[in-house]
Design a protein around this motif. Structure first.
Motif, mmCIF file in Angstrom:
data_model
loop_
_atom_site.group_PDB
_atom_site.id
_atom_site.type_symbol
_atom_site.label_atom_id
_atom_site.label_comp_id
_atom_site.label_asym_id
_atom_site.label_seq_id
_atom_site.Cartn_x
_atom_site.Cartn_y
_atom_site.Cartn_z
ATOM 1 N N ARG A 161 -5.559 -71.118 92.084
ATOM 2 C CA ARG A 161 -6.283 -70.987 93.349
ATOM 3 C C ARG A 161 -7.659 -70.367 93.128
ATOM 4 N NH1 ARG A 161 -3.851 -67.732 97.187
ATOM 5 N NH2 ARG A 161 -3.218 -66.381 95.489
ATOM 6 N N GLY A 162 -8.683 -70.969 93.770
ATOM 7 C CA GLY A 162 -10.042 -70.436 93.695
ATOM 8 C C GLY A 162 -10.548 -70.271 92.269
ATOM 9 N N TRP A 163 -10.158 -71.149 91.376
ATOM 10 C CA TRP A 163 -10.386 -70.985 89.946
ATOM 11 C C TRP A 163 -11.849 -71.140 89.543
ATOM 12 C CZ3 TRP A 163 -7.507 -69.348 85.958
ATOM 13 C CH2 TRP A 163 -7.932 -69.633 84.673
ATOM 14 N N GLN A 164 -12.566 -72.056 90.181
ATOM 15 C CA GLN A 164 -13.872 -72.432 89.655
ATOM 16 C C GLN A 164 -14.863 -72.704 90.774
ATOM 17 O OE1 GLN A 164 -13.364 -75.463 86.716
ATOM 18 N NE2 GLN A 164 -15.446 -76.229 86.916
ATOM 19 N N GLN A 165 -16.113 -72.362 90.493
ATOM 20 C CA GLN A 165 -17.212 -72.662 91.406
ATOM 21 C C GLN A 165 -17.622 -74.114 91.201
ATOM 22 O OE1 GLN A 165 -18.423 -70.122 93.301
ATOM 23 N NE2 GLN A 165 -20.270 -70.959 94.157
ATOM 24 N N VAL A 166 -17.570 -74.924 92.244
ATOM 25 C CA VAL A 166 -17.981 -76.326 92.178
ATOM 26 C C VAL A 166 -18.840 -76.602 93.409
ATOM 27 C CG1 VAL A 166 -17.236 -78.744 92.168
ATOM 28 C CG2 VAL A 166 -15.864 -77.025 90.970
ATOM 29 N N GLY A 167 -20.083 -76.979 93.185
ATOM 30 C CA GLY A 167 -20.967 -77.318 94.296
ATOM 31 C C GLY A 167 -21.132 -76.187 95.297
ATOM 32 N N GLY A 168 -21.181 -74.957 94.818
ATOM 33 C CA GLY A 168 -21.397 -73.819 95.694
ATOM 34 C C GLY A 168 -20.152 -73.286 96.391
ATOM 35 N N HIS A 169 -18.975 -73.819 96.066
ATOM 36 C CA HIS A 169 -17.731 -73.380 96.700
ATOM 37 C C HIS A 169 -16.682 -73.077 95.637
ATOM 38 C CE1 HIS A 169 -19.269 -74.752 100.566
ATOM 39 N NE2 HIS A 169 -19.643 -75.863 99.947
ATOM 40 N N ARG A 170 -15.843 -72.067 95.909
ATOM 41 C CA ARG A 170 -14.707 -71.801 95.028
ATOM 42 C C ARG A 170 -13.687 -72.901 95.258
ATOM 43 N NH1 ARG A 170 -15.831 -68.844 90.968
ATOM 44 N NH2 ARG A 170 -13.617 -68.807 90.546
ATOM 45 N N ARG A 171 -13.213 -73.490 94.174
ATOM 46 C CA ARG A 171 -12.278 -74.601 94.270
ATOM 47 C C ARG A 171 -10.992 -74.309 93.522
ATOM 48 N NH1 ARG A 171 -15.006 -79.631 95.467
ATOM 49 N NH2 ARG A 171 -16.733 -79.036 96.783
ATOM 50 N N ASP A 172 -9.901 -74.810 94.089
ATOM 51 C CA ASP A 172 -8.621 -74.776 93.393
ATOM 52 C C ASP A 172 -8.657 -75.792 92.259
ATOM 53 O OD1 ASP A 172 -7.821 -73.054 95.409
ATOM 54 O OD2 ASP A 172 -6.531 -74.530 96.411
ATOM 55 N N MET A 173 -7.902 -75.516 91.205
ATOM 56 C CA MET A 173 -7.775 -76.444 90.082
ATOM 57 C C MET A 173 -6.307 -76.522 89.691
ATOM 58 S SD MET A 173 -10.686 -77.677 89.028
ATOM 59 C CE MET A 173 -12.385 -77.408 89.456
ATOM 60 N N VAL A 174 -5.900 -77.699 89.249
ATOM 61 C CA VAL A 174 -4.561 -77.879 88.699
ATOM 62 C C VAL A 174 -4.696 -77.813 87.185
ATOM 63 C CG1 VAL A 174 -2.577 -79.424 88.482
ATOM 64 C CG2 VAL A 174 -3.835 -79.293 90.648
ATOM 65 N N MET A 175 -3.874 -76.957 86.568
ATOM 66 C CA MET A 175 -3.878 -76.802 85.116
ATOM 67 C C MET A 175 -2.897 -77.791 84.505
ATOM 68 S SD MET A 175 -4.868 -74.925 82.377
ATOM 69 C CE MET A 175 -5.413 -73.316 82.961
ATOM 70 N N TYR A 176 -3.385 -78.541 83.521
ATOM 71 C CA TYR A 176 -2.557 -79.428 82.701
ATOM 72 C C TYR A 176 -2.687 -78.953 81.263
ATOM 73 C CZ TYR A 176 -2.184 -82.790 86.510
ATOM 74 O OH TYR A 176 -1.903 -83.398 87.703
ATOM 75 N N ALA A 177 -1.608 -79.054 80.484
ATOM 76 C CA ALA A 177 -1.684 -78.634 79.089
ATOM 77 C C ALA A 177 -0.781 -79.487 78.220
ATOM 78 C CB ALA A 177 -1.299 -77.163 78.948
ATOM 79 N N GLN A 178 -1.128 -79.470 76.948
ATOM 80 C CA GLN A 178 -0.296 -80.096 75.928
ATOM 81 C C GLN A 178 -0.241 -79.130 74.746
ATOM 82 O OE1 GLN A 178 -0.141 -84.172 73.369
ATOM 83 N NE2 GLN A 178 -1.006 -84.293 75.415
ATOM 84 N N LEU A 179 0.945 -78.964 74.198
ATOM 85 C CA LEU A 179 1.144 -78.084 73.056
ATOM 86 C C LEU A 179 1.356 -78.923 71.811
ATOM 87 C CD1 LEU A 179 3.633 -75.529 74.654
ATOM 88 C CD2 LEU A 179 1.134 -75.512 74.708
ATOM 89 N N ASN A 180 1.049 -78.344 70.651
ATOM 90 C CA ASN A 180 1.173 -79.142 69.442
ATOM 91 C C ASN A 180 2.605 -79.474 69.081
ATOM 92 O OD1 ASN A 180 1.975 -76.673 68.425
ATOM 93 N ND2 ASN A 180 0.324 -76.505 66.953
ATOM 94 N N ASP A 181 3.587 -78.895 69.782
ATOM 95 C CA ASP A 181 4.975 -79.274 69.529
ATOM 96 C C ASP A 181 5.563 -80.088 70.691
ATOM 97 O OD1 ASP A 181 5.192 -77.243 71.371
ATOM 98 O OD2 ASP A 181 6.466 -75.961 70.141
ATOM 99 N N ASP A 182 4.702 -80.599 71.588
ATOM 100 C CA ASP A 182 5.176 -81.446 72.705
ATOM 101 C C ASP A 182 5.475 -82.864 72.258
ATOM 102 O OD1 ASP A 182 5.046 -79.478 74.629
ATOM 103 O OD2 ASP A 182 3.147 -80.153 75.480
ATOM 104 N N GLY A 183 5.023 -83.268 71.072
ATOM 105 C CA GLY A 183 5.198 -84.661 70.642
ATOM 106 C C GLY A 183 3.936 -85.438 70.914
ATOM 107 N N ALA A 184 3.745 -86.503 70.183
ATOM 108 C CA ALA A 184 2.519 -87.306 70.299
ATOM 109 C C ALA A 184 2.503 -88.067 71.615
ATOM 110 C CB ALA A 184 2.417 -88.276 69.132
ATOM 111 N N PRO A 185 1.339 -88.160 72.264
ATOM 112 C CA PRO A 185 1.256 -88.952 73.499
ATOM 113 C C PRO A 185 1.406 -90.431 73.189
ATOM 114 C CG PRO A 185 -0.920 -88.192 72.844
ATOM 115 C CD PRO A 185 0.061 -87.570 71.897
ATOM 116 N N SER A 186 1.949 -91.143 74.129
ATOM 117 C CA SER A 186 2.097 -92.597 73.959
ATOM 118 C C SER A 186 0.823 -93.286 74.391
ATOM 119 C CB SER A 186 3.274 -93.097 74.779
ATOM 120 O OG SER A 186 3.028 -92.872 76.147
ATOM 121 N N ASP A 187 0.656 -94.525 73.985
ATOM 122 C CA ASP A 187 -0.499 -95.311 74.448
ATOM 123 C C ASP A 187 -0.139 -95.885 75.807
ATOM 124 O OD1 ASP A 187 -2.113 -94.879 72.286
ATOM 125 O OD2 ASP A 187 -1.274 -96.548 71.138
ATOM 126 N N GLY A 188 -0.461 -95.104 76.882
ATOM 127 C CA GLY A 188 -0.054 -95.522 78.220
ATOM 128 C C GLY A 188 -1.110 -96.090 79.015
#
Length: 188
Positions: A161-188
């Motif tokens: 919530r309120g993570w980042q300033q974008v265009g003069g307003h505090r904006r929510d952001m959704v965090m996505y992550a990948q770990l090196n033990d999650d397995g290789a991504p597929s060609d999707g």
């Protein structure tokens, strides 16, 4: 000060290469400057000027020179036309984390280009650079970018919530992550 980095060229699927920024990429900067959103979330100059566009390219070079990260232009192989940008940022590398950000020109969207670039950079970061965690942030309304992250093997972790300033307003952001033990991504 961190050590200077050499931005490599990486193959992103059959049709694209990721390479260091060049002054010949100014038409891509011009196109991005005209986008409604890209200048709000990047340092792309708006309004556009050649001098500001050249300064943008120099900033990409400085990011590598200062060890801040690896900025790549996404370039179509058949005509060598740049269509977007992706960067791997190392501010938190000492803690085993890196972040990634990307944008595509309007004409290159909805073609799987961002996904191919993201899979390439993520695999390189996790397995060749041996960074344990790579994450990215997406505004909740940006379903195309969320789909790109998920197609590249990223997992949604939560709303910042309120993570980042974008265009003069505090904006929510959704965090996505990948770990090196999650397995290789597929060609999707």
């Amino acid at each position: 000060m961190a050590h200077p980095l050499t931005v490599p060229s990486l193959t992103a699927g059959a049709d694209f290469v990721l390479r260091p920024w060049e002054m010949s990429d100014l038409p891509l900067v011009r196109e991005a400057a005209a986008d409604d959103y890209i200048p709000l979330i990047t340092t792309i100059p708006s309004p556009y000027s050649d001098a500001e566009a050249e300064a943008y390219v120099r900033r990409q070079w400085e990011r590598a020179e200062t060890g801040a990260g690896y900025p790549f232009a996404i370039v179509r192989t058949r005509d060598r036309r740049p269509v977007g940008s992706i960067g791997l940022w190392l501010r938190d590398a000492a803690e085993g984390r890196a972040s990634v950000g990307y944008w595509m020109s309007g004409r290159a969207r909805r073609q799987g280009v961002a996904g191919a670039a993201l899979r390439t950079v993520t695999t390189w970061a996790l397995h060749e650079l041996r960074i344990p965690r790579v994450h990215l942030l997406v505004e909740p309304w940006n379903t195309a970018s969320a789909r790109t992250a998920e197609s590249a093997g990223y997992r949604r972790e939560g709303l910042m919530r309120g993570w980042q300033q974008v265009g003069g307003h505090r904006r929510d952001m959704v965090m996505y992550a990948q770990l090196n033990d999650d397995g290789a991504p597929s060609d999707g």
